[in-house]
Design a protein around this motif. Structure first.
Motif: not given
Length: 411
Positions: A304-329
């Motif tokens: 899938h296309a890259i939409v941004g970067q996740f940088e150290p020292g930050t956090y992101m609110i997690v809404s759910g997971h993928s079908v196999d549970g290996k990815w968070y969104v």
């Protein structure tokens, strides 16, 4: 005007010229074949629940199946490569022999190469399915769900689906106002009752597969949902009875809500540990495990296309997971940012994360054919030396005999 037809393959069946020409045009496009000689073979007729094994070779580049369809029916076709390196493709032809859908990937299959195609039929007649791809064996699975036999689901009202022995699948539908978000939840009453659920959008595209009772409750979050959805629920083992409670409700708080203002990226100062940003205590949040930046993607895969970067020292609110549970969104309005689960730590109430609908990958990687090692066995050459035996023959010397001759007297 005389109608012409061709005899193809080993099936001893005559095919219309238009279909033959279409196959010869489709197969090179599906498989990248440049040869002018395309060989097809009839695979027979498909019915609901068909499971057929096939094989593609240099002599049979494509296998054609057919089935009878009616308007509104949902068709679901999956082809799994059973030979290492076999990458299948699927093409669906209308009764007029026009291609209406094709696929060379399966976003719901995580093991091996596979292709999946789902579609809502619009016409009555005989449809054709072309299975192509690289050489090797495959397994075709086919299901056809009837139209007009669907139970409507009402928001926040539970409906119980009762499955007796040898009962077939049941179909439900629900509509969501444009722009709203909803959660579809299924709860099994019998821990031994294994069920499988397929969720289709208004176009007949398969968007999710839920199964139980590995988790007693299976849920799907639809963010910015539109149109009418169809839910097909069936028993994995028809010999076991069970009930399933099905409910459509408003999406849970935080599932599709944009991240709060204080969740914006924070610049980490030198010496600050990774994940030092403190997320809110009442939401599930992710922080990085490493000091490196990771990519955020449009869907749960590296394709899938890259939409941004996740940088150290930050956090992101997690809404759910993928079908196999290996990815968070992390969802921000209609925008989804997916992060690889092995690279992040979860904080807060994250035990009840729900599966979130994700866009299919634009393409998938086709595994290279497995190289067959060539084993050369050295055969030892044994040289047997034949001894040469020399026999000494003794030679006995013969003594010389000397005869004395008396001198003659001279008178």
């Amino acid at each position: 005007m005389k109608r012409y037809s061709y005899f193809i393959g080993k099936s001893r069946r005559w095919w219309p010229v238009g279909l033959v020409v279409l196959i010869m045009m489709l197969v090179p496009a599906m498989m990248g074949i440049t040869s002018s000689k395309i060989l097809a073979q009839s695979g027979g007729t498909l019915t609901d629940g068909s499971s057929i094994a096939g094989n593609l070779t240099d002599q049979t580049r494509v296998i054609l199946y057919n089935f009878s369809g009616e308007p509104g029916q949902l068709v679901n076709i999956q082809v799994i490569g059973t030979t290492p390196g076999m990458a299948p493709t699927i093409s669906l032809l209308s009764p007029a022999q026009q291609q209406i859908a094709n696929s060379n990937s399966d976003p719901f299959n995580t093991v091996g190469a596979a292709a999946r195609l789902s579609f809502q039929l619009a016409d009555s007649g005989t449809y054709s399915v072309l299975v192509g791809g690289t050489n090797g064996g495959y397994l075709l699975r086919f299901s056809l769900h009837p139209a007009g036999q669907s139970t409507a689901l009402t928001l926040n009202t539970a409906v119980t689906a009762i499955f007796t022995t040898d009962a077939g699948p049941q179909t439900f539908n629900f509509s969501v106002n444009p722009g709203d978000s909803a959660t579809l939840a299924l709860i099994s009453s019998n821990p031994d009752f294994v069920f499988s659920t397929q969720v289709y959008d208004g176009t007949g595209q398969l968007i999710a597969i839920l199964s139980g009772p590995a988790l007693k409750t299976q849920a799907l979050v639809l963010c910015e949902a539109t149109g009418t959805y169809q839910v097909v629920v069936g028993a994995s083992n028809p010999a076991i009875q069970g009930n399933i409670s099905i409910t459509v409700s408003n999406a849970a708080n935080g599932a599709c809500v944009p991240a709060p203002a204080n969740a914006s990226p924070q610049v980490s100062s030198p010496g600050t540990n990774v994940g030092s940003a403190v997320p809110p205590a009442n939401v599930c949040a992710a922080t990085l495990k490493t000091n490196g930046v990771i990519n955020l993607r449009r869907g749960p895969s590296v394709f899938h296309a890259i939409v941004g970067q996740f940088e150290p020292g930050t956090y992101m609110i997690v809404s759910g997971h993928s079908v196999d549970g290996k990815w968070y969104v992390s969802t921000d309005g209609t925008r989804q940012s997916w992060m690889q689960g092995s690279l992040v730590n979860l904080n807060g109430p994250c035990n009840n994360l729900q599966m979130v609908q994700a866009p299919p990958a634009p393409y998938t990687r086709t595994p290279l054919p497995t190289a067959t090692p060539i084993i050369i066995t050295a055969t030892p050459v044994v040289i047997t030396a034949t001894p040469i035996i020399l026999t000494a023959i003794p030679v006995s010397p013969t003594p010389a005999i000397v005869t004395a001759i008396a001198p003659s007297a001279t008178p």
